[in-house]
Scaffold this active site. Structure first.
Site, PDB file in Angstrom:
ATOM      1  N   CYS A 107      -8.559 -27.179  -7.400  1.00  0.00           N
ATOM      2  CA  CYS A 107      -9.807 -27.881  -7.099  1.00  0.00           C
ATOM      3  C   CYS A 107     -10.843 -27.566  -8.179  1.00  0.00           C
ATOM      4  CB  CYS A 107     -10.311 -27.440  -5.726  1.00  0.00           C
ATOM      5  SG  CYS A 107     -12.033 -27.856  -5.393  1.00  0.00           S
ATOM      6  N   GLU A 108     -11.410 -28.609  -8.795  1.00  0.00           N
ATOM      7  CA  GLU A 108     -12.354 -28.359  -9.882  1.00  0.00           C
ATOM      8  C   GLU A 108     -13.725 -27.907  -9.379  1.00  0.00           C
ATOM      9  OE1 GLU A 108     -14.384 -32.607 -11.103  1.00  0.00           O
ATOM     10  OE2 GLU A 108     -12.399 -32.195 -11.899  1.00  0.00           O
ATOM     11  N   HIS A 109     -13.949 -28.008  -8.083  1.00  0.00           N
ATOM     12  CA  HIS A 109     -15.233 -27.568  -7.533  1.00  0.00           C
ATOM     13  C   HIS A 109     -15.275 -26.072  -7.249  1.00  0.00           C
ATOM     14  CE1 HIS A 109     -15.413 -31.947  -5.919  1.00  0.00           C
ATOM     15  NE2 HIS A 109     -15.900 -31.869  -7.136  1.00  0.00           N
ATOM     16  N   HIS A 110     -14.122 -25.501  -6.886  1.00  0.00           N
ATOM     17  CA  HIS A 110     -14.079 -24.089  -6.508  1.00  0.00           C
ATOM     18  C   HIS A 110     -13.015 -23.281  -7.246  1.00  0.00           C
ATOM     19  CE1 HIS A 110     -15.837 -26.197  -2.952  1.00  0.00           C
ATOM     20  NE2 HIS A 110     -16.671 -25.181  -2.982  1.00  0.00           N
ATOM     21  N   GLN A 148      -8.490 -34.810  -5.954  1.00  0.00           N
ATOM     22  CA  GLN A 148      -7.236 -35.482  -5.620  1.00  0.00           C
ATOM     23  C   GLN A 148      -7.294 -36.975  -5.897  1.00  0.00           C
ATOM     24  OE1 GLN A 148      -5.467 -34.248  -1.895  1.00  0.00           O
ATOM     25  NE2 GLN A 148      -4.432 -36.214  -1.635  1.00  0.00           N
ATOM     26  N   HIS A 176      -6.038 -28.531   0.762  1.00  0.00           N
ATOM     27  CA  HIS A 176      -7.024 -27.980  -0.168  1.00  0.00           C
ATOM     28  C   HIS A 176      -7.468 -26.611   0.349  1.00  0.00           C
ATOM     29  CE1 HIS A 176      -8.040 -31.758  -2.535  1.00  0.00           C
ATOM     30  NE2 HIS A 176      -7.150 -32.164  -1.639  1.00  0.00           N
ATOM     31  N   CYS A 178      -9.831 -24.835  -0.670  1.00  0.00           N
ATOM     32  CA  CYS A 178     -11.281 -24.707  -0.554  1.00  0.00           C
ATOM     33  C   CYS A 178     -11.743 -25.123   0.837  1.00  0.00           C
ATOM     34  CB  CYS A 178     -11.984 -25.540  -1.622  1.00  0.00           C
ATOM     35  SG  CYS A 178     -11.552 -27.297  -1.609  1.00  0.00           S
TER      36      CYS A 178
END
Length: 212
Positions: A107-110, A148, A176, A178
């Site tokens: 996940c590019e956010h976390h 995704q 996910h 996250c």
């Protein structure tokens, strides 16, 4: 060095606005490794962990190597898989579908794991692609920081470009971490995304056959 096929896929993603947000920082592999290792040393130290302990001493090295050579190696188009295509001499014009392709991404956010599977299908026209190459293309784009929805469409456009046909479909179902291990901490939910092109979008019968 980027192959002509990798360059064509990259340009198609740029044109579609679906390329992963990238900026050339001029760093080679070893420079990236060194910079990440130094940064992770700061992170581990900031958490109050003792880097003199034999269990932790190599952690910044392990993370840096993992990021550059493994889980984010899909950021380098020099790693794009060599694609084998052959003329469709057998006249195959029915759906080719590969199920249960393992998807492990981040996940590019976390920067936490995304874990799931993909199903990919296409209808051959003038050429067919080696079946293992489909798996490798999914893996290549999964080995990036991702969302995704973008991952699903990147695989679609890559195959449309390589096969010179719009008749491609991609579906991904994933957990996910996250969501599972932080925040709402929902250990049961999963996310499904689908990208359809050509006859998979225009024909309800073909779409239903793919999604079945």
């Amino acid at each position: 060095m980027m192959s002509p096929q990798a360059n064509a896929v990259r340009q198609a993603l740029v044109d579609a606005g679906l390329e992963t947000p990238l900026r050339d920082n001029g760093l080679n592999r070893d420079q990236k490794y060194q910079k990440i290792m130094e940064s992770m040393t700061d992170v581990v130290s900031a958490l109050g962990l003792d880097l003199q302990d034999d269990s932790l001493a190599e952690t910044p090295h392990r993370i840096a190597k993992m990021y550059v050579d493994e889980i984010f190696c899909g950021l380098d188009y020099g790693n794009f898989p060599k694609i084998t295509q052959i003329d469709n001499k057998m006249g195959c014009d029915e759906m080719v579908k590969v199920r249960d392709i393992a998807v492990t991404s981040t996940c590019e956010h976390h920067f936490i794991t995304i874990d799931g599977s993909a199903t990919v299908a296409y209808i051959p026209r003038n050429s067919v692609i080696g079946l293992s190459k489909i798996n490798r293309i999914v893996r290549f784009f999964a080995q990036r920081p991702q969302v995704q929805e973008r991952l699903t469409r990147q695989v679609l456009i890559a195959l449309q470009t390589l096969l010179n046909t719009q008749d491609v479909a991609v579906s991904i179902r994933a957990t996910h971490y996250c969501v599972k291990s932080r925040g709402v901490m929902d250990s049961n939910s999963s996310t499904e995304t689908t990208a359809l092109g050509g006859v998979f979008k225009s024909s309800s019968k073909t779409r239903a056959e793919f999604l079945a």
